[in-house]
Design a protein around this motif. Structure first.
Motif, PDB file in Angstrom:
ATOM      1  N   ARG A  36       0.863-128.616 -79.137  1.00  0.00           N
ATOM      2  CA  ARG A  36       2.089-127.524 -78.796  1.00  0.00           C
ATOM      3  C   ARG A  36       1.408-126.456 -78.260  1.00  0.00           C
ATOM      4  O   ARG A  36       0.349-125.894 -78.395  1.00  0.00           O
ATOM      5  CB  ARG A  36       2.811-127.140 -80.042  1.00  0.00           C
ATOM      6  CG  ARG A  36       2.321-126.384 -81.112  1.00  0.00           C
ATOM      7  CD  ARG A  36       3.380-125.947 -82.300  1.00  0.00           C
ATOM      8  NE  ARG A  36       4.108-124.809 -81.717  1.00  0.00           N
ATOM      9  CZ  ARG A  36       5.108-124.322 -82.301  1.00  0.00           C
ATOM     10  NH1 ARG A  36       5.596-124.821 -83.761  1.00  0.00           N
ATOM     11  NH2 ARG A  36       5.969-123.567 -81.840  1.00  0.00           N
ATOM     12  N   GLN A  37       2.370-125.895 -77.201  1.00  0.00           N
ATOM     13  CA  GLN A  37       1.704-124.730 -76.612  1.00  0.00           C
ATOM     14  C   GLN A  37       2.659-123.538 -76.584  1.00  0.00           C
ATOM     15  O   GLN A  37       3.641-123.544 -76.128  1.00  0.00           O
ATOM     16  CB  GLN A  37       1.161-125.078 -74.995  1.00  0.00           C
ATOM     17  CG  GLN A  37       0.722-123.863 -74.304  1.00  0.00           C
ATOM     18  CD  GLN A  37       0.172-124.122 -73.038  1.00  0.00           C
ATOM     19  OE1 GLN A  37       0.717-125.086 -72.254  1.00  0.00           O
ATOM     20  NE2 GLN A  37      -0.972-123.755 -72.595  1.00  0.00           N
ATOM     21  N   ASP A  38       1.789-122.381 -77.073  1.00  0.00           N
ATOM     22  CA  ASP A  38       2.776-121.163 -77.123  1.00  0.00           C
ATOM     23  C   ASP A  38       1.857-120.033 -76.585  1.00  0.00           C
ATOM     24  O   ASP A  38       0.732-119.858 -76.725  1.00  0.00           O
ATOM     25  CB  ASP A  38       3.073-120.871 -78.822  1.00  0.00           C
ATOM     26  CG  ASP A  38       3.942-122.113 -79.236  1.00  0.00           C
ATOM     27  OD1 ASP A  38       3.293-122.908 -80.082  1.00  0.00           O
ATOM     28  OD2 ASP A  38       4.991-122.555 -79.102  1.00  0.00           O
ATOM     29  N   PRO A  39       2.767-119.056 -76.094  1.00  0.00           N
ATOM     30  CA  PRO A  39       2.012-117.784 -75.464  1.00  0.00           C
ATOM     31  C   PRO A  39       1.003-117.283 -76.493  1.00  0.00           C
ATOM     32  O   PRO A  39       1.549-117.190 -77.698  1.00  0.00           O
ATOM     33  CB  PRO A  39       3.219-116.939 -75.188  1.00  0.00           C
ATOM     34  CG  PRO A  39       4.459-117.811 -74.958  1.00  0.00           C
ATOM     35  CD  PRO A  39       4.150-119.207 -75.842  1.00  0.00           C
ATOM     36  N   GLY A  40      -0.140-116.993 -76.202  1.00  0.00           N
ATOM     37  CA  GLY A  40      -1.151-116.285 -76.913  1.00  0.00           C
ATOM     38  C   GLY A  40      -1.759-117.180 -78.377  1.00  0.00           C
ATOM     39  O   GLY A  40      -2.296-116.637 -78.891  1.00  0.00           O
ATOM     40  N   HIS A  41      -1.207-118.413 -78.038  1.00  0.00           N
ATOM     41  CA  HIS A  41      -1.934-119.328 -79.192  1.00  0.00           C
ATOM     42  C   HIS A  41      -2.525-120.488 -78.473  1.00  0.00           C
ATOM     43  O   HIS A  41      -3.341-121.321 -79.022  1.00  0.00           O
ATOM     44  CB  HIS A  41      -0.710-119.828 -80.038  1.00  0.00           C
ATOM     45  CG  HIS A  41      -0.180-118.957 -80.916  1.00  0.00           C
ATOM     46  ND1 HIS A  41      -0.829-118.553 -82.197  1.00  0.00           N
ATOM     47  CD2 HIS A  41       0.674-118.158 -80.950  1.00  0.00           C
ATOM     48  CE1 HIS A  41      -0.084-117.739 -82.772  1.00  0.00           C
ATOM     49  NE2 HIS A  41       0.955-117.492 -81.962  1.00  0.00           N
ATOM     50  N   GLY A  42      -2.415-120.815 -77.198  1.00  0.00           N
ATOM     51  CA  GLY A  42      -3.244-121.810 -76.585  1.00  0.00           C
ATOM     52  C   GLY A  42      -2.549-123.107 -76.929  1.00  0.00           C
ATOM     53  O   GLY A  42      -1.354-123.175 -77.281  1.00  0.00           O
ATOM     54  N   LEU A  43      -3.368-124.041 -76.911  1.00  0.00           N
ATOM     55  CA  LEU A  43      -2.913-125.434 -77.359  1.00  0.00           C
ATOM     56  C   LEU A  43      -3.497-125.694 -78.778  1.00  0.00           C
ATOM     57  O   LEU A  43      -4.623-125.752 -79.064  1.00  0.00           O
ATOM     58  CB  LEU A  43      -3.728-126.682 -76.396  1.00  0.00           C
ATOM     59  CG  LEU A  43      -3.256-126.318 -75.117  1.00  0.00           C
ATOM     60  CD1 LEU A  43      -4.398-126.982 -74.331  1.00  0.00           C
ATOM     61  CD2 LEU A  43      -1.910-127.217 -74.902  1.00  0.00           C
ATOM     62  N   ARG A  44      -2.454-125.735 -79.588  1.00  0.00           N
ATOM     63  CA  ARG A  44      -2.786-126.356 -81.244  1.00  0.00           C
ATOM     64  C   ARG A  44      -2.215-127.844 -81.402  1.00  0.00           C
ATOM     65  O   ARG A  44      -1.179-128.500 -81.200  1.00  0.00           O
ATOM     66  CB  ARG A  44      -1.744-125.384 -81.910  1.00  0.00           C
ATOM     67  CG  ARG A  44      -2.287-123.835 -81.847  1.00  0.00           C
ATOM     68  CD  ARG A  44      -1.642-122.937 -82.723  1.00  0.00           C
ATOM     69  NE  ARG A  44      -0.425-122.668 -82.222  1.00  0.00           N
ATOM     70  CZ  ARG A  44       0.467-122.005 -83.192  1.00  0.00           C
ATOM     71  NH1 ARG A  44       0.199-121.645 -84.048  1.00  0.00           N
ATOM     72  NH2 ARG A  44       1.871-122.012 -82.678  1.00  0.00           N
ATOM     73  N   LEU A  45      -3.234-128.651 -82.199  1.00  0.00           N
ATOM     74  CA  LEU A  45      -2.767-129.861 -82.618  1.00  0.00           C
ATOM     75  C   LEU A  45      -2.022-130.097 -83.486  1.00  0.00           C
ATOM     76  O   LEU A  45      -2.108-129.272 -84.744  1.00  0.00           O
ATOM     77  CB  LEU A  45      -4.247-130.556 -82.801  1.00  0.00           C
ATOM     78  CG  LEU A  45      -4.128-132.100 -83.114  1.00  0.00           C
ATOM     79  CD1 LEU A  45      -3.880-132.797 -81.815  1.00  0.00           C
ATOM     80  CD2 LEU A  45      -5.523-132.478 -83.605  1.00  0.00           C
ATOM     81  N   ILE A  46      -0.857-130.904 -83.366  1.00  0.00           N
ATOM     82  CA  ILE A  46      -0.095-131.148 -84.396  1.00  0.00           C
ATOM     83  C   ILE A  46      -0.355-132.418 -85.151  1.00  0.00           C
ATOM     84  O   ILE A  46      -0.425-132.391 -86.353  1.00  0.00           O
ATOM     85  CB  ILE A  46       1.353-131.377 -83.688  1.00  0.00           C
ATOM     86  CG1 ILE A  46       1.719-130.247 -82.768  1.00  0.00           C
ATOM     87  CG2 ILE A  46       2.533-131.671 -84.632  1.00  0.00           C
ATOM     88  CD1 ILE A  46       3.032-130.387 -81.936  1.00  0.00           C
ATOM     89  N   HIS A  47      -0.502-133.592 -84.583  1.00  0.00           N
ATOM     90  CA  HIS A  47      -0.796-134.885 -85.081  1.00  0.00           C
ATOM     91  C   HIS A  47      -1.483-135.413 -84.087  1.00  0.00           C
ATOM     92  O   HIS A  47      -1.376-135.424 -83.046  1.00  0.00           O
ATOM     93  CB  HIS A  47       0.375-135.646 -85.508  1.00  0.00           C
ATOM     94  CG  HIS A  47       1.152-135.218 -86.901  1.00  0.00           C
ATOM     95  ND1 HIS A  47       0.557-135.733 -88.095  1.00  0.00           N
ATOM     96  CD2 HIS A  47       2.065-134.607 -86.876  1.00  0.00           C
ATOM     97  CE1 HIS A  47       1.391-135.050 -88.849  1.00  0.00           C
ATOM     98  NE2 HIS A  47       2.371-134.593 -88.436  1.00  0.00           N
ATOM     99  N   TYR A  48      -2.483-136.661 -84.567  1.00  0.00           N
ATOM    100  CA  TYR A  48      -2.769-137.533 -83.510  1.00  0.00           C
ATOM    101  C   TYR A  48      -3.003-138.652 -84.087  1.00  0.00           C
ATOM    102  O   TYR A  48      -2.857-138.903 -85.526  1.00  0.00           O
ATOM    103  CB  TYR A  48      -4.187-137.100 -83.216  1.00  0.00           C
ATOM    104  CG  TYR A  48      -5.356-136.922 -84.359  1.00  0.00           C
ATOM    105  CD1 TYR A  48      -5.259-135.851 -85.308  1.00  0.00           C
ATOM    106  CD2 TYR A  48      -6.263-137.914 -84.570  1.00  0.00           C
ATOM    107  CE1 TYR A  48      -6.385-135.759 -86.425  1.00  0.00           C
ATOM    108  CE2 TYR A  48      -7.319-137.868 -85.470  1.00  0.00           C
ATOM    109  CZ  TYR A  48      -7.380-136.955 -86.421  1.00  0.00           C
ATOM    110  OH  TYR A  48      -8.200-136.971 -87.424  1.00  0.00           O
ATOM    111  N   SER A  49      -3.274-139.712 -83.302  1.00  0.00           N
ATOM    112  CA  SER A  49      -3.547-141.356 -83.854  1.00  0.00           C
ATOM    113  C   SER A  49      -4.473-141.872 -83.230  1.00  0.00           C
ATOM    114  O   SER A  49      -5.097-141.671 -81.950  1.00  0.00           O
ATOM    115  CB  SER A  49      -2.291-141.913 -83.301  1.00  0.00           C
ATOM    116  OG  SER A  49      -2.236-143.252 -83.264  1.00  0.00           O
TER     117      SER A  49
END
Lengths: 116, 110
Positions: A36-49
């Motif tokens: 997910r990408q939010d202002p000020g947070h960059g790209l943050r990993l939620i889940h992966y497979s």
């Protein structure tokens, strides 16, 4: 770009409703990711497979679940959407995992979700 | 895996000026990747650096990996309006994960 598509591209929903985002790839890559990408947070990993039916949590997994029943599809589900989950969601694929030293990601176009 | 710190968060330049963004880690990195995201677009892989002190060039872009493998930089010479976007560095975060910095947003005044 590689064959990776996200759907829907835009969605507006209300608090408390379930939402599923789909990521579909035609590259037969083993690894798939939801960020997910939010202002000020960059790209943050939620889940992966790392394979069919093999998934693991990222750093911001609370409130999200995923499923991967086929190599080509990785679904992200918000069981009961909240306003804090308003974001742009990116799916990414990789042929190799992190331990290989060649974990280059190819991203989808993104899904913009607004939770009212 | 620990996050990598990127500075500056924003950079505004006049077209033709140079631009540099830095990526710093408190721990030694096995490698570092750089991505570019155009406004309204998705991140696109630019390059991966693996060796200590490595320097790679792509036209006007120069990428460096520090001798201690704890920092990296991306330098753009004579920026153009096509360079506008957000530049991210990313490190391997263990267990098949890639951890991204918060990015540097570059705007270029024509």
């Amino acid at each position: 770009d590689a064959g990776i598509t996200q759907s829907p591209r835009h969605k507006v929903t209300e608090t408390g409703t379930p939402v599923t985002l789909r990521c579909h790839q035609t590259e037969n890559h083993r690894y798939m990711y939801w960020y997910r990408q939010d202002p000020g947070h960059g790209l943050r990993l939620i889940h992966y497979s790392y394979g069919v039916k093999d998934t693991d949590k990222g750093e911001v997994s609370d409130g999200y679940s995923v499923s991967r029943s086929k190599t080509e599809d990785f679904l992200l589900t918000l069981e009961s959407a909240t306003s804090s989950q308003t974001s742009v969601y990116f799916c990414a694929i990789s042929e190799y995992g992190g331990s290989s030293g060649a974990n280059v990601l190819t991203f989808g176009a993104g899904s913009r979700l607004t939770v009212l | 895996g620990q996050q990598v710190m990127q500075i500056p968060q924003y950079q505004h330049v006049q077209e033709g000026e140079d631009f540099t963004t830095y990526c710093n880690s408190s721990t030694t990195l096995s490698n570092i990747q750089w991505y570019k995201q155009r406004p309204g677009g998705h991140p696109v892989f630019l390059i991966q650096l693996v060796k200590s002190g490595e320097v790679k060039k792509q036209k006007r872009l120069t990428f460096q990996f520090g001798e201690a493998k704890k920092n990296s930089s991306l330098h753009i010479t004579a920026t153009q309006t096509t360079d506008v976007g957000t530049y991210f560095c990313a490190r391997e975060g263990g267990s098949e994960k890639l951890v991204f910095g918060k990015g540097t947003k570059l705007t270029v005044n024509p």
